[in-house]
Design a protein around this motif. Sequence first.
Motif, PDB file in Angstrom:
ATOM      1  N   VAL A   7     -80.967   0.202  -5.714  1.00 22.59           N
ATOM      2  CA  VAL A   7     -80.605  -0.389  -4.420  1.00 22.59           C
ATOM      3  C   VAL A   7     -81.388  -1.654  -4.077  1.00 22.59           C
ATOM      4  N   ASN A   8     -82.407  -1.998  -4.877  1.00 23.20           N
ATOM      5  CA  ASN A   8     -83.209  -3.200  -4.626  1.00 23.20           C
ATOM      6  C   ASN A   8     -83.483  -3.932  -5.931  1.00 23.20           C
ATOM      7  N   GLY A   9     -83.866  -5.194  -5.818  1.00 22.08           N
ATOM      8  CA  GLY A   9     -84.330  -5.950  -6.972  1.00 22.08           C
ATOM      9  C   GLY A   9     -83.240  -6.520  -7.848  1.00 22.08           C
ATOM     10  N   ALA A  10     -83.658  -6.940  -9.017  1.00 16.23           N
ATOM     11  CA  ALA A  10     -82.760  -7.638  -9.948  1.00 16.23           C
ATOM     12  C   ALA A  10     -81.598  -6.777 -10.437  1.00 16.23           C
ATOM     13  N   HIS A  11     -81.762  -5.471 -10.467  1.00 18.31           N
ATOM     14  CA  HIS A  11     -80.702  -4.570 -10.950  1.00 18.31           C
ATOM     15  C   HIS A  11     -79.941  -3.893  -9.817  1.00 18.31           C
ATOM     16  N   ARG A  12     -80.029  -4.442  -8.625  1.00 16.18           N
ATOM     17  CA  ARG A  12     -79.313  -3.872  -7.476  1.00 16.18           C
ATOM     18  C   ARG A  12     -77.822  -3.746  -7.792  1.00 16.18           C
ATOM     19  N   GLY A  13     -77.256  -2.610  -7.441  1.00 15.92           N
ATOM     20  CA  GLY A  13     -75.841  -2.357  -7.689  1.00 15.92           C
ATOM     21  C   GLY A  13     -75.569  -1.714  -9.031  1.00 15.92           C
ATOM     22  N   ARG A  14     -76.558  -1.610  -9.874  1.00 12.83           N
ATOM     23  CA  ARG A  14     -76.407  -0.968 -11.176  1.00 12.83           C
ATOM     24  C   ARG A  14     -76.690   0.526 -11.035  1.00 12.83           C
ATOM     25  N   ILE A  15     -76.336   1.261 -12.059  1.00 16.88           N
ATOM     26  CA  ILE A  15     -76.665   2.677 -12.115  1.00 16.88           C
ATOM     27  C   ILE A  15     -77.330   2.930 -13.462  1.00 16.88           C
ATOM     28  N   TRP A  16     -78.386   3.711 -13.452  1.00 12.60           N
ATOM     29  CA  TRP A  16     -79.154   3.991 -14.654  1.00 12.60           C
ATOM     30  C   TRP A  16     -79.094   5.471 -14.984  1.00 12.60           C
ATOM     31  N   LEU A  17     -79.059   5.781 -16.273  1.00 16.80           N
ATOM     32  CA  LEU A  17     -79.166   7.148 -16.751  1.00 16.80           C
ATOM     33  C   LEU A  17     -80.645   7.408 -17.006  1.00 16.80           C
ATOM     34  N   ILE A  18     -81.203   8.395 -16.322  1.00 13.22           N
ATOM     35  CA  ILE A  18     -82.614   8.752 -16.454  1.00 13.22           C
ATOM     36  C   ILE A  18     -82.712  10.084 -17.187  1.00 13.22           C
ATOM     37  N   THR A  19     -83.480  10.129 -18.275  1.00 10.29           N
ATOM     38  CA  THR A  19     -83.674  11.367 -19.037  1.00 10.29           C
ATOM     39  C   THR A  19     -85.164  11.550 -19.301  1.00 10.29           C
ATOM     40  N   GLY A  20     -85.523  12.633 -19.913  1.00  6.35           N
ATOM     41  CA  GLY A  20     -86.905  12.869 -20.288  1.00  6.35           C
ATOM     42  C   GLY A  20     -87.394  11.915 -21.363  1.00  6.35           C
ATOM     43  N   GLU A  21     -86.474  11.318 -22.103  1.00  5.33           N
ATOM     44  CA  GLU A  21     -86.827  10.391 -23.179  1.00  5.33           C
ATOM     45  C   GLU A  21     -86.919   8.947 -22.714  1.00  5.33           C
ATOM     46  N   GLY A  22     -86.335   8.621 -21.564  1.00  4.36           N
ATOM     47  CA  GLY A  22     -86.349   7.243 -21.081  1.00  4.36           C
ATOM     48  C   GLY A  22     -85.211   6.974 -20.115  1.00  4.36           C
ATOM     49  N   ALA A  23     -84.880   5.703 -19.969  1.00  5.23           N
ATOM     50  CA  ALA A  23     -83.831   5.287 -19.031  1.00  5.23           C
ATOM     51  C   ALA A  23     -83.016   4.153 -19.639  1.00  5.23           C
ATOM     52  N   MET A  24     -81.736   4.082 -19.264  1.00  7.99           N
ATOM     53  CA  MET A  24     -80.884   2.985 -19.724  1.00  7.99           C
ATOM     54  C   MET A  24     -79.835   2.680 -18.667  1.00  7.99           C
ATOM     55  N   PRO A  25     -79.510   1.389 -18.507  1.00  2.00           N
ATOM     56  CA  PRO A  25     -78.486   1.011 -17.538  1.00  2.00           C
ATOM     57  C   PRO A  25     -77.090   1.330 -18.076  1.00  2.00           C
ATOM     58  N   PHE A  26     -76.160   1.567 -17.170  1.00  2.00           N
ATOM     59  CA  PHE A  26     -74.780   1.868 -17.531  1.00  2.00           C
ATOM     60  C   PHE A  26     -73.949   0.596 -17.462  1.00  2.00           C
ATOM     61  N   GLY A  27     -73.123   0.361 -18.458  1.00  2.00           N
ATOM     62  CA  GLY A  27     -72.205  -0.766 -18.457  1.00  2.00           C
ATOM     63  C   GLY A  27     -72.027  -1.351 -19.842  1.00  2.00           C
ATOM     64  N   ALA A  28     -70.856  -1.927 -20.095  1.00  2.00           N
ATOM     65  CA  ALA A  28     -70.526  -2.473 -21.410  1.00  2.00           C
ATOM     66  C   ALA A  28     -71.509  -3.546 -21.861  1.00  2.00           C
TER      67      ALA A  28
END
Length: 56
Positions: A7-28
């Motif tokens: 909801v804030n910053g450079a990645h505002r409007g993005r959605i991220w997958l958060i797991t125990g191994e790490g995180a990654m943004p969603f999108g082509a």
Amino acid sequence: MHWQPVVNGAHRGRIWLITGEGAMPFGAEFGFTTAEPGLTGRVRHAAPGKEWFDAE
């Protein structure tokens, strides 16, 4: 594992997958999927039952 909207910053409007191994943004543009980025892209991609990792 959970999905986290940004909801804030450079990645505002993005959605991220958060797991125990790490995180990654969603999108082509980030790989792994053919969907548009953001929450709307995730919902449009998931609604018809498409797999999260559908990029070849």
